[in-house]
Each structure stands twice: as structure tokens, then as C-alpha cells.
Design an enzyme around this catalytic site. Structure first.
Site, PDB file in Angstrom:
ATOM      1  N   ASN A  10       0.828  -1.111   0.097  1.00 30.68           N
ATOM      2  CA  ASN A  10      -0.025   0.062  -0.003  1.00 30.68           C
ATOM      3  C   ASN A  10       0.901   1.104   0.029  1.00 30.68           C
ATOM      4  O   ASN A  10       1.523   1.463   1.108  1.00 30.68           O
ATOM      5  CB  ASN A  10      -0.845  -0.147   1.395  1.00 30.68           C
ATOM      6  CG  ASN A  10      -1.799   1.215   1.300  1.00 30.68           C
ATOM      7  OD1 ASN A  10      -1.578   2.287   0.381  1.00 30.68           O
ATOM      8  ND2 ASN A  10      -2.285   1.493   2.452  1.00 30.68           N
ATOM      9  N   LYS A  12      -0.106   4.262  -0.256  1.00 30.48           N
ATOM     10  CA  LYS A  12      -0.618   5.490   0.416  1.00 30.48           C
ATOM     11  C   LYS A  12      -0.272   6.696  -0.855  1.00 30.48           C
ATOM     12  O   LYS A  12      -0.462   6.364  -1.915  1.00 30.48           O
ATOM     13  CB  LYS A  12      -0.146   5.824   1.607  1.00 30.48           C
ATOM     14  CG  LYS A  12      -0.261   4.398   2.589  1.00 30.48           C
ATOM     15  CD  LYS A  12      -0.242   4.895   3.867  1.00 30.48           C
ATOM     16  CE  LYS A  12      -0.114   3.390   4.754  1.00 30.48           C
ATOM     17  NZ  LYS A  12      -0.445   3.668   6.332  1.00 30.48           N
ATOM     18  N   HIS A  96      -9.672   0.757   4.608  1.00 26.54           N
ATOM     19  CA  HIS A  96      -8.482   0.878   5.479  1.00 26.54           C
ATOM     20  C   HIS A  96      -8.630   2.031   6.408  1.00 26.54           C
ATOM     21  O   HIS A  96      -9.625   2.997   6.177  1.00 26.54           O
ATOM     22  CB  HIS A  96      -7.290   1.524   4.405  1.00 26.54           C
ATOM     23  CG  HIS A  96      -5.938   1.885   5.140  1.00 26.54           C
ATOM     24  ND1 HIS A  96      -5.615   2.578   5.813  1.00 26.54           N
ATOM     25  CD2 HIS A  96      -4.981   0.994   4.783  1.00 26.54           C
ATOM     26  CE1 HIS A  96      -4.521   2.624   6.288  1.00 26.54           C
ATOM     27  NE2 HIS A  96      -3.981   1.261   5.643  1.00 26.54           N
ATOM     28  N   GLU A  98      -7.201   4.435   7.481  1.00 24.13           N
ATOM     29  CA  GLU A  98      -6.858   6.050   7.294  1.00 24.13           C
ATOM     30  C   GLU A  98      -8.134   6.496   6.486  1.00 24.13           C
ATOM     31  O   GLU A  98      -8.448   7.698   6.501  1.00 24.13           O
ATOM     32  CB  GLU A  98      -5.478   5.957   6.402  1.00 24.13           C
ATOM     33  CG  GLU A  98      -4.516   6.097   7.100  1.00 24.13           C
ATOM     34  CD  GLU A  98      -3.130   5.468   6.409  1.00 24.13           C
ATOM     35  OE1 GLU A  98      -3.044   5.588   5.272  1.00 24.13           O
ATOM     36  OE2 GLU A  98      -2.255   5.325   7.302  1.00 24.13           O
ATOM     37  N   GLU A 166      -5.588  -5.353  10.281  1.00 21.10           N
ATOM     38  CA  GLU A 166      -4.786  -4.044  10.678  1.00 21.10           C
ATOM     39  C   GLU A 166      -5.221  -3.315  12.042  1.00 21.10           C
ATOM     40  O   GLU A 166      -5.902  -2.427  11.908  1.00 21.10           O
ATOM     41  CB  GLU A 166      -4.848  -2.990   9.478  1.00 21.10           C
ATOM     42  CG  GLU A 166      -4.362  -3.546   8.268  1.00 21.10           C
ATOM     43  CD  GLU A 166      -3.583  -2.576   7.570  1.00 21.10           C
ATOM     44  OE1 GLU A 166      -2.616  -2.844   6.850  1.00 21.10           O
ATOM     45  OE2 GLU A 166      -4.023  -1.586   7.139  1.00 21.10           O
ATOM     46  N   GLY A 172       1.938   2.514  10.775  1.00 21.80           N
ATOM     47  CA  GLY A 172       2.660   3.869  10.386  1.00 21.80           C
ATOM     48  C   GLY A 172       3.798   4.273  11.573  1.00 21.80           C
ATOM     49  O   GLY A 172       3.813   3.772  12.518  1.00 21.80           O
ATOM     50  N   SER A 214       3.136  -2.095  10.301  1.00 27.86           N
ATOM     51  CA  SER A 214       4.740  -1.839  10.656  1.00 27.86           C
ATOM     52  C   SER A 214       5.429  -3.239  10.135  1.00 27.86           C
ATOM     53  O   SER A 214       6.201  -3.566  10.850  1.00 27.86           O
ATOM     54  CB  SER A 214       4.862  -1.819  12.172  1.00 27.86           C
ATOM     55  OG  SER A 214       4.343  -0.445  12.484  1.00 27.86           O
TER      56      SER A 214
HETATM   57  C1  PEP Z   1      -0.893   0.318   6.179  1.00 30.04           C
HETATM   58  O1  PEP Z   1      -1.308   1.503   6.569  1.00 30.04           O
HETATM   59  O2  PEP Z   1      -1.833  -0.567   5.701  1.00 30.04           O
HETATM   60  C2  PEP Z   1       0.187  -0.154   6.758  1.00 30.04           C
HETATM   61  C3  PEP Z   1       0.381  -1.620   7.246  1.00 30.04           C
HETATM   62  O3  PEP Z   1       1.434   0.622   7.167  1.00 30.04           O
HETATM   63  P1  PEP Z   1       2.604   0.297   7.694  1.00 30.04           P
HETATM   64  O4  PEP Z   1       3.365  -0.865   7.269  1.00 30.04           O
HETATM   65  O5  PEP Z   1       3.510   1.610   7.329  1.00 30.04           O
HETATM   66  O6  PEP Z   1       2.529   0.401   9.178  1.00 30.04           O
END
Ligand code: PEP
Length: 254
Positions: A10, A12, A96, A98, A166, A172, A214
């Protein structure tokens, strides 16, 4: 039954130019050319899709980070599933955290899930609690999120559905914690129980579950080996070809 692994990047709202997007895509494409056991989907910002679709290979899949639930018409700023289909887009990330933060509700998400699955677009449905509490009310919240996001989705449409767990607190730069593989396995079992309640046990076990939050080249093996997931949704590390290829390699060799 062993499920084929799926690693999703992703991107983003990154990177800022098509030239850099092309470089990232090419770097990943080159590094995964010999891999056969893992599906690899990259989800860049939609503006880069037309150029990146020209670079697609047997080992690469394109996805997007959102789509409209409507087919066409007066929906300012939206992108339809039909527009994406001509660029060979195969996956869409929906729900998601966000986007939920921007105001998307379970109801809106369920409409998008329904439209995408009806149009044979594979859906990565993101679910996850904002925070944990000692009373475990977050599990109830997670259950409701899954049930409501799948409202009116019949069993017959599920072959192209993937669930991505998630936990918002682990995602993030602002992550406040990390989940370990054993903790992830507990949640995966819980999600299958919820799915079993909506559909049936066989369906619940056939659905692919991913983990995101992460993920990097150091922790990904544990999640897939002991966490009960068939793949990963990768944010930051998906913009770094070296790290992302390493994650795919780990999935490929499991
Ligand atoms: C995400 O936002 O889908 C995500 C997994 O981000 P990160 O790996 O940067 O934590």
C-alpha cells in the site's frame, strides 16, 4: 489446505512523481521475476496506474487504494471500477483505517465491497481496532466492523475477498505498539469465528487473512509462520524495493 501467499504493497499518497513510481515498480518487478508461489500486488496512487499498467509482468499485479461504489455519473472526484478495469487493476483495498478516519463508515465500505466483488475485482477488506482495552471490548468492535462491512455480501461473492487485519495502533509512524505472532494468531482465530457466524465454517476457513501494521523484512516471517496469516499488507516498507522484495522472498520460501 495451504493457501498461496499474497503480499500487498500500500503505497498510500507516495511517491510524488510518476518517475519515482516507475522506478519503485521496476525495482520490485526485477527482484520478484522468478517467484512463483506468491501473488504480489502493488497499490500505488491511482494517477500512476495508466503508466504502471504498461509495465505489468506475469509476477506483478496492480491494485488501488479506494474505488467508488457507483458505476458512473455525478460523483465529483471519484474513480469507477470500470475506469480501473481497462488498466488491468485486479485488487482494491477497502476500509483502510486512514479512509475510515476520513469519514468512511462500515455501511459505505460494504457498498464498495459489494460493487467491487460484483465486478470481479478482488477486495482487500481492512479491519482492525483503534486501541485495546483490558476488558477486551475491542473484540466486539472488531466483530461489528466485520459484520457491517460485509452486510449484504452473499457467500457466492466471497471467492475474491481477502480480509486484512490491521490494528490501527500498530500502523505507520504513529504506532504505539507491536503485535506478536501469537497475539496475531488469536485474532485470526477470532476473525474466522466471526466469519463462521456470518457464513459457515468452511467459508470462514477458505478466506485468506492478511496482517498489516509495521511489517518489515525482520518481522514478516513470524507473522506468516506462526501468526496464521496467508500474507501481508505492507505500508512503508513497500516503497523500498529492497525491503519489499525481501518480504516477498520470505513468503515465497515458506
Ligand atoms: C498500512 O497502513 O496499511 C500499513 C500497514 O502501514 P505500515 O506498514 O507503514 O505500518
Amino acid at each position: 489446505m495451504k493457501q498461496k501467499k499474497l503480499i500487498v504493497g500500500n503505497w498510500k499518497m507516495n511517491p510524488q512523481t510518476g518517475a519515482v513510481a516507475g522506478k519503485i515498480f521496476d525495482g520490485i518487478k526485477k527482484g520478484i521475476v522468478t517467484f512463483k508461489n506468491t501473488d504480489v500486488a502493488m497499490c500505488p496512487p491511482v494517477i500512476f496506474i495508466p503508466e504502471l499498467s504498461k509495465k505489468l509482468s506475469a509476477a506483478t499485479i496492480l491494485g488501488v487504494q479506494n474505488v467508488s461504489a457507483s458505476k458512473e455519473g455525478a460523483f465529483t472526484g471519484e474513480i469507477s471500477i470500470g475506469m480501473l478495469a481497462q488498466f488491468k487493476v485486479k485488487y482494491v483495498i477497502l476500509g483502510h483505517s486512514e479512509r475510515r478516519e476520513m469519514g468512511e463508515t462500515d455501511f459505505m465500505i460494504s457498498k464498495k465491497v459489494e460493487s467491487a466483488l460484483n465486478a470481479k475485482l478482488s477486495v482487500i477488506l481492512c479491519v482492525g481496532e483503534k486501541e485495546r482495552d483490558e476488558e477486551c471490548t475491542y473484540l466486539e468492535m472488531l466483530r461489528l466492523q466485520i459484520e457491517n462491512s460485509l452486510l449484504n455480501i452473499p457467500k457466492g461473492l466471497l471467492s475474491k475477498l481477502v480480509i486484512a487485519y490491521e490494528p490501527v495502533w500498530a500502523i505507520g509512524e504513529k504506532a504505539t505498539g507491536r503485535i506478536d505472532p501469537a497475539g496475531l494468531l488469536e485474532i485470526v482465530i477470532f476473525i474466522r469465528k466471526v466469519l463462521s457466524g456470518i457464513y459457515d465454517q468452511e467459508t470462514a476457513h477458505s478466506l485468506k487473512i492478511l496482517y498489516g501494521g509495521s511489517v518489515d523484512e525482520k518481522n514478516s516471517e513470524g507473522f506468516m509462520k506462526e501468526g496464521g496469516v496467508a500474507g501481508l499488507l505492507v505500508g512503508r516498507a513497500s516503497l523500498n524495493p529492497k525491503k519489499f522484495i525481501e518480504i516477498v522472498k520470505i513468503a515465497e520460501n515458506l
